[in-house]
Design a protein around this motif. Structure first.
Motif, PDB file in Angstrom:
ATOM      1  N   LEU A 440      28.160  16.618  44.126  1.00  0.00           N
ATOM      2  CA  LEU A 440      29.117  15.907  44.722  1.00  0.00           C
ATOM      3  C   LEU A 440      29.777  14.807  43.690  1.00  0.00           C
ATOM      4  CD1 LEU A 440      27.209  14.989  47.949  1.00  0.00           C
ATOM      5  CD2 LEU A 440      28.918  16.847  47.965  1.00  0.00           C
ATOM      6  N   PRO A 441      31.310  14.613  43.980  1.00  0.00           N
ATOM      7  CA  PRO A 441      31.953  13.734  43.386  1.00  0.00           C
ATOM      8  C   PRO A 441      31.498  12.200  43.769  1.00  0.00           C
ATOM      9  CG  PRO A 441      33.376  14.592  44.962  1.00  0.00           C
ATOM     10  CD  PRO A 441      32.019  15.365  45.151  1.00  0.00           C
ATOM     11  N   LEU A 442      31.565  11.258  42.655  1.00  0.00           N
ATOM     12  CA  LEU A 442      30.871   9.970  43.233  1.00  0.00           C
ATOM     13  C   LEU A 442      32.225   9.233  43.861  1.00  0.00           C
ATOM     14  CD1 LEU A 442      29.126   8.881  39.847  1.00  0.00           C
ATOM     15  CD2 LEU A 442      28.255   9.532  41.952  1.00  0.00           C
ATOM     16  N   ALA A 443      31.830   8.118  44.848  1.00  0.00           N
ATOM     17  CA  ALA A 443      32.657   7.540  45.380  1.00  0.00           C
ATOM     18  C   ALA A 443      33.927   6.914  44.586  1.00  0.00           C
ATOM     19  CB  ALA A 443      32.248   6.388  46.116  1.00  0.00           C
ATOM     20  N   ARG A 444      33.457   6.587  43.313  1.00  0.00           N
ATOM     21  CA  ARG A 444      34.587   5.735  42.456  1.00  0.00           C
ATOM     22  C   ARG A 444      35.640   6.884  42.037  1.00  0.00           C
ATOM     23  NH1 ARG A 444      30.040   5.051  37.810  1.00  0.00           N
ATOM     24  NH2 ARG A 444      30.050   7.045  36.753  1.00  0.00           N
ATOM     25  N   ALA A 445      35.064   8.234  42.005  1.00  0.00           N
ATOM     26  CA  ALA A 445      36.197   9.209  41.673  1.00  0.00           C
ATOM     27  C   ALA A 445      37.254   9.387  42.585  1.00  0.00           C
ATOM     28  CB  ALA A 445      35.379  10.465  41.105  1.00  0.00           C
ATOM     29  N   LYS A 446      36.752   9.255  43.918  1.00  0.00           N
ATOM     30  CA  LYS A 446      37.485   9.568  44.798  1.00  0.00           C
ATOM     31  C   LYS A 446      38.681   8.464  45.143  1.00  0.00           C
ATOM     32  CE  LYS A 446      36.145  11.382  48.895  1.00  0.00           C
ATOM     33  NZ  LYS A 446      36.984  12.628  48.744  1.00  0.00           N
ATOM     34  N   GLU A 447      37.930   7.428  44.734  1.00  0.00           N
ATOM     35  CA  GLU A 447      38.990   6.028  44.881  1.00  0.00           C
ATOM     36  C   GLU A 447      39.997   5.885  43.792  1.00  0.00           C
ATOM     37  OE1 GLU A 447      35.956   2.773  44.447  1.00  0.00           O
ATOM     38  OE2 GLU A 447      35.453   3.139  46.651  1.00  0.00           O
ATOM     39  N   ARG A 448      39.673   6.498  42.719  1.00  0.00           N
ATOM     40  CA  ARG A 448      40.644   6.778  41.544  1.00  0.00           C
ATOM     41  C   ARG A 448      41.884   7.805  41.866  1.00  0.00           C
ATOM     42  NH1 ARG A 448      36.350   6.166  37.713  1.00  0.00           N
ATOM     43  NH2 ARG A 448      36.375   8.447  37.142  1.00  0.00           N
ATOM     44  N   LEU A 449      41.528   8.720  42.835  1.00  0.00           N
ATOM     45  CA  LEU A 449      42.685   9.710  42.952  1.00  0.00           C
ATOM     46  C   LEU A 449      43.929   9.181  43.503  1.00  0.00           C
ATOM     47  CD1 LEU A 449      40.512  12.531  44.811  1.00  0.00           C
ATOM     48  CD2 LEU A 449      41.424  12.721  42.547  1.00  0.00           C
ATOM     49  N   PRO A 450      44.225   8.156  44.371  1.00  0.00           N
ATOM     50  CA  PRO A 450      45.432   7.674  44.702  1.00  0.00           C
ATOM     51  C   PRO A 450      46.132   7.027  43.408  1.00  0.00           C
ATOM     52  CG  PRO A 450      43.746   6.988  46.339  1.00  0.00           C
ATOM     53  CD  PRO A 450      43.036   7.545  45.008  1.00  0.00           C
ATOM     54  N   GLU A 451      45.366   6.377  42.490  1.00  0.00           N
ATOM     55  CA  GLU A 451      46.072   5.678  41.400  1.00  0.00           C
ATOM     56  C   GLU A 451      46.660   7.059  40.385  1.00  0.00           C
ATOM     57  OE1 GLU A 451      43.112   3.410  39.649  1.00  0.00           O
ATOM     58  OE2 GLU A 451      42.615   2.239  41.441  1.00  0.00           O
ATOM     59  N   SER A 452      45.722   7.923  40.516  1.00  0.00           N
ATOM     60  CA  SER A 452      46.284   8.914  39.426  1.00  0.00           C
ATOM     61  C   SER A 452      47.390  10.139  39.963  1.00  0.00           C
ATOM     62  CB  SER A 452      45.202   9.788  38.922  1.00  0.00           C
ATOM     63  OG  SER A 452      44.444  10.565  40.046  1.00  0.00           O
ATOM     64  N   SER A 453      47.547  10.076  41.455  1.00  0.00           N
ATOM     65  CA  SER A 453      48.405  10.973  42.120  1.00  0.00           C
ATOM     66  C   SER A 453      49.934  10.372  41.766  1.00  0.00           C
ATOM     67  CB  SER A 453      48.133  11.341  43.182  1.00  0.00           C
ATOM     68  OG  SER A 453      47.923  10.082  44.010  1.00  0.00           O
TER      69      SER A 453
END
Length: 453
Positions: A440-453
């Protein structure tokens, strides 16, 4: 005196004409279009009307009825006049293959052309000789040429060319062109028949798939309804059995207590089955509600480990949990659903392992991912069974040869892990034990998604 309908041999023109006809006829694969173009192209593209050609008919073998069936007719004034006069509709002017004196049958069987100036040779049967002569006189046809349509040594049918000139007025150039034309017709008919058969098969397959999808929906609806109807009485049974076992109804003999305990265990299993069926239905239909939150996967794994420790000890299995000291395990999921996944994997490992060990292992295979493995020393799973293992209702046999479980647990695990953007799988083989895992992806990876999109 030279006939106005006679041509002179021109081989170059014949080749060019055939090429032109081939482009027209082979341009489509639709059977109806093909058979229409076959009887029209010689007249329209090469203007053979000027050479005395008046009626062209395509006849093909009907495999089901064992007859030669007229399938298309040129659209000329003579053809229209003939159709108005005949007592049998054009599509029903069949010639039985047993009519060996008919030139259509002869050309088909002998695979060579025949010529005639008497229409009874090609119209009897289905018409009488008198009728055939009257129709010939009506349209003023002097000659009919019957050419077989052949592909790879197999006759598919014949082409009939009816002319208002005698056979002596038909040049070798015309015969050469018609011979080449029938070869093109053979290819066109074969291609169209294959295409039509493929289309028919595709439509049948599409209809079957549609029916299967409808049946699948009906089955899911039935399973969901049945599960709802079963859950309430089974929950009531569970309550009553618990009350009896706990002594609320008074003392019970030890032997009866054993039977009641078995009944309670069976009822618990049925409740799990019903809950699984309901969960599958809800997940597939998108109706399952998820309580998403940040959690530490280590806590869930330890809870499951403590739950199954006593059961593993009773079977004499060595159960352990391995978690690195500095593991990154904060994930964003529904904690109850992840607990259900890990519990299912550990339950299967304990159930199918008769001796040896069961291990729960956590790790970080990649910086932004966490991995859970449930390894055992059980009998292992063959490569063939692995392909079907995560499918709905698929079950494998235990070492005793009995099929255990409902076949829904691993399917639900797969649906849940994929819902949380993870992947699930296993590593196993016959006699080598099994390791079921999910990442499973870590929470920190999901939190970075808006910044990279």
């Amino acid at each position: 005196m030279k006939s106005i309908y006679r041509t002179t041999p021109e081989s170059k023109e014949t080749i060019e004409a055939l090429w032109k006809l081939a482009k027209v006829i082979l341009d489509t694969l639709d059977f109806k279009d093909v058979v229409t173009k076959i009887v029209e192209s010689l007249l329209s593209e090469l203007n053979y009307l000027k050479l005395g050609y008046r009626i062209i008919v395509l006849v093909l073998k009907d495999e089901d009825d064992n007859v030669l069936k007229r399938v298309s007719l040129s659209k000329t004034s003579e053809a229209e006049k003939l159709l108005e006069a005949t007592t049998i509709p054009f599509p029903k002017m069949d010639v039985p293959l047993t009519a060996l004196d008919n030139l259509i049958v002869k050309a088909f069987n002998d695979q060579k052309p025949y010529y005639t100036n008497n229409w009874p040779d090609i119209l009897t049967p289905p018409f009488s000789k008198e009728e055939s002569f009257s129709y010939q006189k009506l349209v003023e046809v002097k000659t009919s040429m019957v050419y077989p349509v052949i592909v790879k040594g197999r006759a598919l049918g014949v082409l009939i060319f009816s002319l208002v000139k005698t056979i002596d007025d038909v040049s070798q150039e015309e015969k050469d062109l018609i011979g080449g034309f029938t070869d093109i017709v053979g290819l066109a008919v074969q291609n169209a028949q294959l295409y039509t058969a493929l289309e028919d098969s595709s439509k049948k397959l599409e209809n079957l798939n549609k029916k299967l999808r409808e049946l699948d929906i009906q089955k899911d609806e039935f399973v969901s309804m049945a599960a709802h109807e079963l859950r309430s009485p089974m929950t009531a049974i569970k309550g009553y059995l618990s009350m009896v076992l706990e002594g609320d109804m008074g003392d019970i003999p030890d032997k009866a207590r054993g039977f009641l305990a078995d009944a309670n265990a069976i009822n618990e299993r049925l409740i799990r089955l019903v809950n699984n069926m309901l969960n599958v239905s809800r997940i597939e239909e998108g109706r399952l509600v998820y309580q998403l939150e940040k959690i530490n996967l280590t806590r869930i794994a330890r809870t499951v480990f403590d739950t199954f420790r006593a059961e593993a000890d009773r079977k004499g299995l060595q159960i352990s949990i391995e978690i690195p000291e500095k593991i990154s395990d904060e994930i964003y999921v529904d904690p109850d659903k992840i607990n259900e996944v890990i519990a299912n994997l550990v339950s299967n490992a304990v159930k199918y392992t008769d001796h040896g060990f069961v291990k729960i292992i956590l790790s970080n295979p990649l910086p932004d991912w966490v991995r859970v493995e449930v390894a055992d020393s059980g009998p292992g799973i063959s490569k063939e069974e692995q392909k079907r293992l995560f499918r709905k209702f698929y079950r494998i046999e235990s070492t005793s040869g009995k099929t255990i479980g409902t076949g829904l647990g691993l399917y639900i695990c797969k649906l849940l892990i994929e819902k949380f953007n993870g992947t699930i799988g296993l590593d196993s083989g016959d006699g080598t034990g099994s390791t079921f895992w999910f990442e499973l992806p870590l929470a920190r990876a999901k939190e970075r998604l808006p910044e990279s999109s």
